[in-house]
Design an enzyme around this catalytic site. Structure first.
Site, PDB file in Angstrom:
ATOM      1  N   CYS A 195       1.001  -1.255   0.115  1.00 43.81           N
ATOM      2  CA  CYS A 195      -0.082   0.054  -0.028  1.00 43.81           C
ATOM      3  C   CYS A 195       0.983   1.262   0.026  1.00 43.81           C
ATOM      4  CB  CYS A 195      -0.886   0.241   1.271  1.00 43.81           C
ATOM      5  SG  CYS A 195      -1.888   1.469   1.202  1.00 43.81           S
TER       6      CYS A 195
ATOM      7  N   ASP B 124      -6.756  10.432  -4.130  1.00 43.02           N
ATOM      8  CA  ASP B 124      -6.197   9.206  -3.378  1.00 43.02           C
ATOM      9  C   ASP B 124      -4.740   8.959  -4.191  1.00 43.02           C
ATOM     10  OD1 ASP B 124      -5.199   7.592  -1.393  1.00 43.02           O
ATOM     11  OD2 ASP B 124      -7.307   6.321  -1.469  1.00 43.02           O
ATOM     12  N   ASN B 125      -3.845   8.286  -3.594  1.00 38.52           N
ATOM     13  CA  ASN B 125      -2.682   7.780  -4.147  1.00 38.52           C
ATOM     14  C   ASN B 125      -1.789   8.855  -4.617  1.00 38.52           C
ATOM     15  OD1 ASN B 125      -2.589   4.979  -3.070  1.00 38.52           O
ATOM     16  ND2 ASN B 125      -4.419   4.701  -4.520  1.00 38.52           N
TER      17      ASN B 125
HETATM   18  N1  LIG Z   1     -12.193  -2.249  -5.312  1.00 42.62           N
HETATM   19  C1  LIG Z   1     -11.264  -1.887  -4.617  1.00 42.62           C
HETATM   20  N2  LIG Z   1     -10.133  -2.088  -4.705  1.00 42.62           N
HETATM   21  C2  LIG Z   1      -9.185  -1.914  -4.239  1.00 42.62           C
HETATM   22  C3  LIG Z   1      -9.216  -1.030  -2.986  1.00 42.62           C
HETATM   23  C4  LIG Z   1     -10.605  -0.679  -2.573  1.00 42.62           C
HETATM   24  O1  LIG Z   1     -10.729  -0.132  -1.523  1.00 42.62           O
HETATM   25  N3  LIG Z   1     -11.632  -1.267  -3.424  1.00 42.62           N
HETATM   26  N4  LIG Z   1      -8.218  -0.699  -2.166  1.00 42.62           N
HETATM   27  C5  LIG Z   1      -6.879  -0.546  -2.918  1.00 42.62           C
HETATM   28  C6  LIG Z   1      -5.615  -0.364  -2.204  1.00 42.62           C
HETATM   29  S1  LIG Z   1      -5.315   1.404  -1.574  1.00 42.62           S
HETATM   30  C7  LIG Z   1      -4.687  -1.204  -2.044  1.00 42.62           C
HETATM   31  S2  LIG Z   1      -3.265  -1.071  -1.007  1.00 42.62           S
HETATM   32  C8  LIG Z   1      -4.928  -2.725  -2.484  1.00 42.62           C
HETATM   33  C9  LIG Z   1      -4.943  -3.748  -1.202  1.00 42.62           C
HETATM   34  O2  LIG Z   1      -5.391  -5.067  -1.589  1.00 42.62           O
HETATM   35  P1  LIG Z   1      -5.407  -6.198  -0.555  1.00 42.62           P
HETATM   36  O3  LIG Z   1      -6.521  -5.752   0.258  1.00 42.62           O
HETATM   37  O4  LIG Z   1      -5.689  -7.220  -1.354  1.00 42.62           O
HETATM   38  O5  LIG Z   1      -4.208  -6.176   0.311  1.00 42.62           O
HETATM   39  O6  LIG Z   1      -6.236  -2.702  -3.076  1.00 42.62           O
HETATM   40  C10 LIG Z   1      -6.667  -1.700  -4.034  1.00 42.62           C
HETATM   41  N5  LIG Z   1      -7.754  -2.307  -4.626  1.00 42.62           N
HETATM   42 MO   LIG Z   2      -3.315   1.333  -0.645  1.00 38.07          MO
END
Ligand SMILES: Nc1nc2c(c(=O)[nH]1)N[C@H]1C(S)=C(S)[C@@H](COP(=O)(O)O)O[C@H]1N2
Ligand SMILES: [Mo]
Length: 875
Positions: free
Chosen positions: A153, A285-286
């Site tokens: 993350c 975000d990000n």
């Molecule tokens: N649909 C969806 N995808 C997502 C997210 C989410 O909240 N919803 N979070 C993202 C973020 S910020 C991260 S760091 C990763 C985390 O994946 P994990 O929960 O399988 O570790 O998923 C990403 N994909």
């Molecule tokens: Mo993330």
């Protein structure tokens, strides 16, 4: 040469060794051959949790079994967790799905087994041949690949940033990363089926999770997706098992080498475009905004967020130590001659970590650590694993974490104040010494520092932060008044003067050259409405010249006159406001006067006479502290406030309300709203208040109070006043309404959403008193099942009423799921007629909910013959 391992399901067979060595494996001859080249690390034994944890029951994720070891970083819900670092590290190269970190922006979509074959994704946008593929087609019509990939993350290690200065993001420790073998088709193959047009430049992805600002979505460049070196894929398996709900079941994107946020879970759409995604989560975000952009600037000017230069894709180089562990103690008497420090390092974009260096002397000299790249083992392996081809021999890119280790003579540790770790990647990017702070606190990668403190013949190690709560050297140093950004980790430089800790102030609010000492008498004689002097952090300010200009109005300065308002002031005011303070600074209150001022303070909460038995006072504000926020759903929280002492009673009669006053950072004024707690009237020391957050939406600003409350950090002060309200339930059918006492045989309670809270107080009072024979009928209207608040408690009340004569609860949903067995639609005439059809003197109708509900029900009730004065009460 080809090798195939199909049946290695570690979940079923925990006895399978972690490292697959030819001699040890007893699998059918034809499945595995030429094992002399195979020495690949396999997943650790995994026993998928089958239990729904108690803490998850009653949340939208009540269908997701989870591992209790995971550290919840954002309360109960949404689920954002990292594993404790040591167990994560001990699992080795691959992480079991149950310890794999989770970053969920909202509730986990519930997908039933039988629906998976029909899970569809659409490939649309700038394509010649828009298509919809179902899960079965994705598995059967495309080549399946298996590869080890580390997801990280972007917020990994963010707690360090938050300790320096609060960012707009929650506090990750150093375990916001995990590694698994992912299986599925290459995203490029899927997209090729839809034939992208020449103009196509980006691939936007969208998940099934519905969030406050739309579905989660983001984008990557199309040419990256098409580049086999980048390995961008879809995955339906993790370590050979079907994806678990938290990780995107049944299908997700996996974008190796990039921040985890690009790997969209519960994938529903691939949209090919000529511009980056305009999804809210892609924009807000990000990103790593420039370090000088403050949270205030970023919220005021959206152009910071829309600037493409500040989006982040490839991970940056980073490392951390797992050993020494945080709080590890090394007893010098029993320690061996050397200690093996160990940890992880990774880089982004497929780049390899080319060195990890350790320093024991503040970075003056460095020694090289050993690096182990377990990922390389897979490059030598050709064949299939978990139904996917392992095809890495030709590929040089590195998408996994590596492990570093170094033996260090214990005597050298003994003579060091801290162990420092830094990594470099093949592009010669080197972790920086200093933190690059930014608004979202992402991509934090300064040297990882483990402090060493000698105590009674023992060495005590501390990591920068502790994700489980308070602790870590950063907080310790900050509390002692150290400046974490002084280039020396907040420690005094050698030869620096003896350090006198003073209250840390981010902004200097004193005027240069002002050194007048003011005593209590002079201070008090200048605290009139016309000449409002007040104190912040022991300094005296004259607010006279700002009475007209103060954005919060003159009154707020006038009421500060003659008092120490440090707490409120620092809480309410922005950095910009604080920067204006030197203009009004006139001197310093001497120490004795400051103490005396605190003792004579008129506010009941700060007077240090005998502790007060009851917290609320009707005519003045008393101060409680926000000590806990429990997430009930994506938009509903329980705010727990601590009163002045542990045995204090709130002092709120059943059915009455209290006002909360908090600073509103946007308008710089205070906001006041009334609430009814859900905690018991007899609860001591704390009060729990259930509040639904009305978030901003793109077109409508959210609730001022609730959005401000949601942003309030723990330990904030909240002012309270009360009780208020014209209705009170005295018990045993006795009601005090508008000053008149009367007897009631039955309550018809009509509520919606958080309107449940006052009604709930009354219902509970009735139900908890066996002798109370008052009948209660509750009509509770909501949108969806998960919007029903206090449901377990309500069901409990109904269950308590074995004879079915005291309590009836009717839920009605406007958007009930297919399998909903209860009522549908709003609380309408039919429902009202059924339950409140015959007005009588011994029944009272209590209504609480959104304005629309109150209006509509009023009309209906009056139509049914209820008399407003006598029988109806609106909370
Ligand atoms: N649909 C969806 N995808 C997502 C997210 C989410 O909240 N919803 N979070 C993202 C973020 S910020 C991260 S760091 C990763 C985390 O994946 P994990 O929960 O399988 O570790 O998923 C990403 N994909
Ligand atoms: Mo993330």
């Amino acid at each position: 040469m080809s090798t195939t391992i199909t049946q290695v399901r570690t979940g079923i067979s925990p006895s399978i060794p972690r490292t697959l060595k030819s001699a040890q494996i007893k699998v059918k001859e034809q499945e595995i051959s030429s094992l002399d080249i195979a020495d690949i690390p396999l997943p650790p034994p995994s026993k998928g949790p089958s239990e729904i944890l108690k803490i998850d029951q009653g949340t939208p994720d009540s269908h997701v079994p989870r591992d209790p070891r995971l550290i919840r970083l954002t309360g109960v819900h949404p689920f954002n967790v990292e594993a404790p670092l040591t167990p994560l590290f001990k699992e080795g190269f691959l992480t079991s799905p149950e310890l794999f970190y989770v970053r969920n922006h909202g509730p986990v979509p519930q997908v039933r087994d039988e629906d998976i074959p029909n899970w569809e994704i659409s490939i649309e946008g700038l394509v010649e041949n828009p298509i919809v593929l179902n899960f079965k087609q994705i598995l059967q019509n495309y080549d399946q690949i298996t590869a080890p990939i580390t997801l990280v993350c972007a917020g990994n290690r963010r707690k360090e940033q938050n300790t320096v200065r609060k960012s707009k993001g929650f506090s990750w420790g150093p375990a916001g990363l995990s590694t698994a073998l992912f299986t599925g088709p290459m995203m490029a193959e899927i997209i090729k089926s839809a034939k992208p047009l020449r103009r196509a430049k980006y691939v936007c992805m969208e998940g099934a999770d519905k969030l406050p600002n739309g579905h989660y979505g983001t984008s990557v460049k199309l040419n990256w997706v098409m580049d086999p070196n980048r390995m961008i894929m879809l995955a339906h398996k993790m370590n050979g098992e079907d994806l678990r709900p938290d990780h995107g079941r049944p299908l997700r994107a996996v974008v190796p080498g990039q921040i985890g946020g690009r790997s969209v879970k519960w994938l529903k759409k691939l949209i090919i475009t000529d511009a980056p995604s305009d999804n809210w989560y892609h924009i807000y975000d990000n990103r790593v905004l420039p370090t000088m952009v403050s949270p205030d600037m970023a919220s005021q000017d959206p152009s910071w967020w829309r600037d493409d230069r500040y989006a982040i894709y490839d991970l940056n180089v980073n490392s951390a130590a797992a050993y020494p562990q945080h709080k590890e103690v090394l007893d010098l008497a029993s320690a061996g001659p050397s200690y093996t420090a160990k940890g992880y390092a990774y880089a982004g974009g497929g780049r390899r970590v080319t060195r990890v260096e350790i320093s024991l002397d503040k970075g003056n000299s460095w020694r090289l650590a050993n690096i182990q790249y377990a990922e390389d083992k897979y490059r030598d392996f050709e064949g299939a694993l978990y139904g996917g081809r392992v095809d890495m021999s030709w590929r040089e890119t590195c998408f996994c974490w590596s492990f570093w280790s170094l033996d260090i003579p214990v005597t050298e540790l003994e003579n060091s104040d801290a162990l420092l770790v830094r990594a470099m990647d093949e592009a010669l990017s080197l972790q920086p010494k200093d933190m690059y702070w930014s608004v979202l606190g992402m991509m934090n990668n300064p040297w990882f520092r483990v402090t060493i403190t000698k105590e009674n013949g023992k060495l005590l190690f501390e990591h920068p932060t502790d994700p489980t709560g308070p602790g870590g050297w950063m907080e310790r140093i900050k509390k002692a008044g150290g400046d974490l950004t002084n280039g020396n980790w907040g420690e005094r430089q050698e030869g620096e003067e003896i350090f006198v800790p003073e209250p840390v102030l981010e902004i200097n609010m004193k005027k240069d050259g002002v050194n007048k000492v003011i005593d209590l008498e002079e201070f008090k004689s200048n605290s009139s409405d016309e000449k409002p002097w007040f104190v912040v952090n022991g300094e005296v300010y004259d607010g006279t010249a700002f009475l007209a200009g103060h954005p919060g109005g003159a009154q707020s300065i006038i009421s500060a006159a003659g008092t120490d308002v440090s707490e409120e002031f620092l809480e309410i005011h922005s950095e910009t406001a604080k920067k204006m303070m030197p203009d009004y600074h006139i001197g310093t209150l001497d120490k004795a006067s400051l103490k005396a001022l605190h003792q004579t303070s008129s506010s009941p909460s700060t007077s240090n006479t005998t502790p007060r038995e009851v917290f609320l006072t009707p005519k003045s504000w008393t101060k409680a502290t926000l000590t806990k926020v429990t997430t009930v759903s994506w938009d509903t929280r329980i705010f727990t406030l601590s009163l002045e002492h542990e045995t204090q009673l709130l002092g709120l009669p059943t059915g009455q309300h209290l006002m909360l006053k908090i600073p509103d950072l946007k308008s710089k004024a205070s906001v006041i709203r009334s609430y009814t707690p859900i905690s018991e009237t007899s609860q001591r020391g704390t009060v729990d208040i259930l509040i639904k957050i009305y978030f901003d939406s793109p077109s409508i600003p959210g609730g001022r109070m609730t959005t401000a409350l949601d942003k309030l950090p723990l330990d904030s002060m909240i002012e309270c006043k009360g009780p208020t309200g014209r209705f009170e339930y005295l018990g045993a059918g006795q009601v005090l309404c508008g000053g008149k006492e009367r007897t009631v045989r039955e309550f018809v309670m009509i509520c919606g959403g958080t309107g449940i809270t006052p009604v709930y107080q009354v219902l509970r009072a009735v139900m908890q008193d066996e002798k109370d024979r008052t009948r209660c009928v509750l009509l509770d209207g909501n949108r969806q099942e998960e919007d029903i608040l206090c449901r377990a408690e309500l069901d409990g009340f109904e269950a308590m009423d074995a004879k079915k004569e005291k309590c009836k609860i009717v839920h009605t949903l406007t958007k009930g799921p297919e399998n909903w067995g209860g009522r549908r639609g709003r609380i309408d005439e039919a429902l009202m007629t059924e339950y409140a059809g015959t007005p009588n003197d011994q029944t009272m109708v209590l209504v609480c909910g959104p304005e629309a509900l109150e209006k509509a029900s009023k009309k209906l009730l009056l139509g049914l013959g209820w008399v407003e004065e006598a029988n109806l009460h609106y909370f």
